[in-house]
Design a protein around this motif. Structure first.
Motif, PDB file in Angstrom:
ATOM      1  N   ARG A 103       0.833  -1.210   0.000  1.00 65.19           N
ATOM      2  CA  ARG A 103       0.000   0.000   0.000  1.00 65.19           C
ATOM      3  C   ARG A 103       0.865   1.257   0.000  1.00 65.19           C
ATOM      4  N   LEU A 104       1.900   1.280   0.826  1.00 62.06           N
ATOM      5  CA  LEU A 104       2.756   2.459   0.913  1.00 62.06           C
ATOM      6  C   LEU A 104       3.533   2.682  -0.380  1.00 62.06           C
ATOM      7  N   LEU A 105       4.006   1.601  -0.985  1.00 61.83           N
ATOM      8  CA  LEU A 105       4.781   1.731  -2.214  1.00 61.83           C
ATOM      9  C   LEU A 105       3.935   2.243  -3.377  1.00 61.83           C
ATOM     10  N   GLN A 106       2.635   2.063  -3.314  1.00 65.16           N
ATOM     11  CA  GLN A 106       1.755   2.499  -4.390  1.00 65.16           C
ATOM     12  C   GLN A 106       1.201   3.904  -4.177  1.00 65.16           C
ATOM     13  N   THR A 107       1.571   4.540  -3.066  1.00 66.67           N
ATOM     14  CA  THR A 107       1.083   5.892  -2.806  1.00 66.67           C
ATOM     15  C   THR A 107       1.903   6.919  -3.580  1.00 66.67           C
ATOM     16  N   ARG A 108       1.278   8.027  -3.878  1.00 63.63           N
ATOM     17  CA  ARG A 108       1.989   9.123  -4.541  1.00 63.63           C
ATOM     18  C   ARG A 108       3.019   9.729  -3.600  1.00 63.63           C
ATOM     19  N   HIS A 109       2.765   9.614  -2.294  1.00 58.78           N
ATOM     20  CA  HIS A 109       3.695  10.158  -1.296  1.00 58.78           C
ATOM     21  C   HIS A 109       5.037   9.430  -1.366  1.00 58.78           C
ATOM     22  N   PHE A 110       5.008   8.118  -1.627  1.00 57.38           N
ATOM     23  CA  PHE A 110       6.248   7.351  -1.766  1.00 57.38           C
ATOM     24  C   PHE A 110       7.078   7.889  -2.922  1.00 57.38           C
ATOM     25  N   TYR A 111       6.434   8.119  -4.057  1.00 59.94           N
ATOM     26  CA  TYR A 111       7.158   8.637  -5.218  1.00 59.94           C
ATOM     27  C   TYR A 111       7.694  10.039  -4.940  1.00 59.94           C
ATOM     28  N   SER A 112       6.909  10.866  -4.248  1.00 60.05           N
ATOM     29  CA  SER A 112       7.340  12.231  -3.943  1.00 60.05           C
ATOM     30  C   SER A 112       8.571  12.230  -3.045  1.00 60.05           C
ATOM     31  N   ILE A 113       8.572  11.343  -2.022  1.00 62.06           N
ATOM     32  CA  ILE A 113       9.720  11.268  -1.112  1.00 62.06           C
ATOM     33  C   ILE A 113      10.943  10.738  -1.846  1.00 62.06           C
ATOM     34  N   LYS A 114      10.759   9.716  -2.669  1.00 60.36           N
ATOM     35  CA  LYS A 114      11.871   9.144  -3.435  1.00 60.36           C
ATOM     36  C   LYS A 114      12.504  10.204  -4.336  1.00 60.36           C
ATOM     37  N   LYS A 115      11.655  11.025  -4.946  1.00 61.92           N
ATOM     38  CA  LYS A 115      12.141  12.080  -5.824  1.00 61.92           C
ATOM     39  C   LYS A 115      12.808  13.190  -5.021  1.00 61.92           C
ATOM     40  N   GLN A 116      12.215  13.546  -3.891  1.00 64.50           N
ATOM     41  CA  GLN A 116      12.759  14.610  -3.052  1.00 64.50           C
ATOM     42  C   GLN A 116      14.131  14.249  -2.496  1.00 64.50           C
ATOM     43  N   LEU A 117      14.312  12.981  -2.128  1.00 66.46           N
ATOM     44  CA  LEU A 117      15.586  12.530  -1.558  1.00 66.46           C
ATOM     45  C   LEU A 117      16.643  12.250  -2.624  1.00 66.46           C
ATOM     46  N   GLY A 118      16.252  12.278  -3.884  1.00 63.73           N
ATOM     47  CA  GLY A 118      17.210  12.063  -4.963  1.00 63.73           C
ATOM     48  C   GLY A 118      17.530  10.608  -5.229  1.00 63.73           C
ATOM     49  N   TYR A 119      16.589   9.698  -4.946  1.00 65.70           N
ATOM     50  CA  TYR A 119      16.827   8.277  -5.166  1.00 65.70           C
ATOM     51  C   TYR A 119      16.088   7.734  -6.383  1.00 65.70           C
ATOM     52  N   THR A 120      15.594   8.614  -7.241  1.00 65.41           N
ATOM     53  CA  THR A 120      14.926   8.147  -8.444  1.00 65.41           C
ATOM     54  C   THR A 120      15.952   7.786  -9.518  1.00 65.41           C
ATOM     55  N   ASN A 121      15.520   6.971 -10.467  1.00 72.35           N
ATOM     56  CA  ASN A 121      16.342   6.585 -11.613  1.00 72.35           C
ATOM     57  C   ASN A 121      15.702   7.106 -12.892  1.00 72.35           C
ATOM     58  N   ASP A 135       4.282  11.012 -12.989  1.00 71.41           N
ATOM     59  CA  ASP A 135       4.295  10.444 -11.638  1.00 71.41           C
ATOM     60  C   ASP A 135       5.043   9.116 -11.554  1.00 71.41           C
ATOM     61  N   GLY A 136       6.130   8.974 -12.300  1.00 68.89           N
ATOM     62  CA  GLY A 136       6.909   7.750 -12.256  1.00 68.89           C
ATOM     63  C   GLY A 136       6.263   6.574 -12.949  1.00 68.89           C
ATOM     64  N   LYS A 137       5.272   6.825 -13.781  1.00 68.53           N
ATOM     65  CA  LYS A 137       4.585   5.763 -14.515  1.00 68.53           C
ATOM     66  C   LYS A 137       4.721   6.017 -16.013  1.00 68.53           C
ATOM     67  N   LEU A 138       4.578   4.948 -16.797  1.00 70.03           N
ATOM     68  CA  LEU A 138       4.630   5.049 -18.247  1.00 70.03           C
ATOM     69  C   LEU A 138       3.210   4.993 -18.794  1.00 70.03           C
ATOM     70  N   VAL A 139       2.892   5.901 -19.699  1.00 68.88           N
ATOM     71  CA  VAL A 139       1.551   5.983 -20.269  1.00 68.88           C
ATOM     72  C   VAL A 139       1.628   5.750 -21.774  1.00 68.88           C
ATOM     73  N   VAL A 140       0.752   4.882 -22.278  1.00 71.19           N
ATOM     74  CA  VAL A 140       0.640   4.613 -23.711  1.00 71.19           C
ATOM     75  C   VAL A 140      -0.717   5.111 -24.173  1.00 71.19           C
ATOM     76  N   ILE A 141      -0.712   5.930 -25.226  1.00 72.04           N
ATOM     77  CA  ILE A 141      -1.957   6.447 -25.790  1.00 72.04           C
ATOM     78  C   ILE A 141      -2.002   6.062 -27.258  1.00 72.04           C
ATOM     79  N   SER A 142      -3.105   5.450 -27.680  1.00 68.30           N
ATOM     80  CA  SER A 142      -3.191   4.954 -29.055  1.00 68.30           C
ATOM     81  C   SER A 142      -4.615   5.026 -29.562  1.00 68.30           C
TER      82      SER A 142
END
Length: 336
Positions: A40-58, A115-122
């Motif tokens: 549940r925590l890993l799927q929250t937007r807050h997790f992505y925000s913290i990961k990005k804020q701390l500089g641990y994104t790829n 938001d750290g996700k990949l979107v496909v539009i077709s």
């Protein structure tokens, strides 16, 4: 409870998310299987925000490319796969196919990130615009809401939890639609003050969405302007677009060889090659240049990848197999 007896479950949710944010992106799927709370925590937007804020994104490069082994009896020109390149490890991977969708994308299919996700539009045959989202936490696709009113679109851009696409009516581009990933809803933005020509580009600069008119090349005599949408005020304004401010475009029609970096054109890999088009993808401090060339003697077409470092040097990036070497129809950078 003593310090020796305290467990990770005793941490506050914020501290726990800071611990999870330090995981490498390849380990997040395994972490999501530990228990329901972690998932549940890993799927929250807050997790992505913290990961990005701390500089641990790829920064991951994503490519929409033709399939090297299309299904029997199908038209290979309309069968695509989505490949990934990790610019740090130089590792190539392929995403799983979209469930219940045969990957027979139209030529207008685009990919974007939000938001750290990949979107496909077709576009599909029943004239709906279908949207699919790849979640890097769960390593699964989910289906977004269709937009039946869009018959033709070109550039796609994502910011925060929104995806923006342009709508053509006839040969003119005159409206923008926004997809809210959190609400799974489409909204048409207010009408622009002018109808734009077919070749354009969408860019997010600060808290504004820029719709660039015409081609990004000085060799085409046409009006160059931009409609700019302010996210806070919800209003458009028309501005003149200075070609000197931009030397790169993601539109293949606007990418011509004279815009290539001189040091790149001198590389031996481009000797005796005719450059069809190129595009550039920013990956943090590095940038990936994708060049489609035709050999002048054999007339064979080839997709080349070059990584440009901060010091301006270019390195050839060779796909590990032909499965990753196809022409790039659309690309984006996912920060996860």
């Amino acid at each position: 409870m003593t310090m020796e007896e305290q467990t990770i479950d005793g941490l506050t949710e914020d501290l726990f998310l800071q611990c999870l944010a330090r995981l490498h992106y390849k380990d997040i799927l395994s972490a999501s299987w530990v228990c329901r709370k972690w998932r549940r925590l890993l799927q929250t937007r807050h997790f992505y925000s913290i990961k990005k804020q701390l500089g641990y994104t790829n920064q991951l490069a994503c490519f929409l490319q033709p399939s090297s082994s299309p299904p029997p009896g199908s038209d290979p020109a309309f069968n695509f796969v989505i490949n990934l390149l990790d610019p740090m490890s130089r590792e190539w991977n392929r995403l799983l196919p979209i469930p219940n969708f045969v990957n027979r994308f139209s030529v207008s299919t685009k990919i974007a990130s939000a938001d750290g996700k990949l979107v496909v539009i077709s576009n599909v045959r029943d004239l709906k615009t279908s949207l699919f989202v790849w979640d890097f936490v769960t390593q699964r696709w989910w289906k977004g809401k269709d937009l039946p009113s869009i018959l033709q679109f070109s550039f796609v851009v994502g910011v925060d939890s929104h995806i923006f696409i342009g709508d053509y009516k006839g040969n003119e581009f005159n409206s923008v639609w926004a997809y809210d990933m959190m609400m799974d809803e489409w909204t048409e933005l207010p009408q622009m003050s002018q109808k734009l020509s077919q070749c354009h580009e969408l860019k997010v600069i600060g808290d504004e969405l820029w719709v660039l008119n015409c081609c990004n090349t000085k060799h085409i005599e046409s009006e160059h302007s931009a409609e700019v949408y302010h996210f806070q005020t919800g209003k458009w304004r028309l501005v003149e677009w200075d070609l000197e401010q931009t030397n790169d475009s993601s539109c293949p029609r606007c990418c011509t060889s004279f815009e290539l970096d001189e040091s790149l054109k001198k590389l031996p890999e481009l000797n005796s090659k005719f450059i069809v088009h190129f595009s550039r993808l920013q990956l943090g401090a590095q940038s990936l240049v994708m060049v489609q060339v035709v050999d002048r003697s054999s007339f064979c077409c080839e997709q080349l990848f070059f990584m440009r470092s901060q010091d301006g040097n270019f390195e050839r990036i060779c796909p590990v197999s032909s499965e990753f070497a196809g022409f790039v129809g659309s690309s984006c950078c996912v920060e996860f």
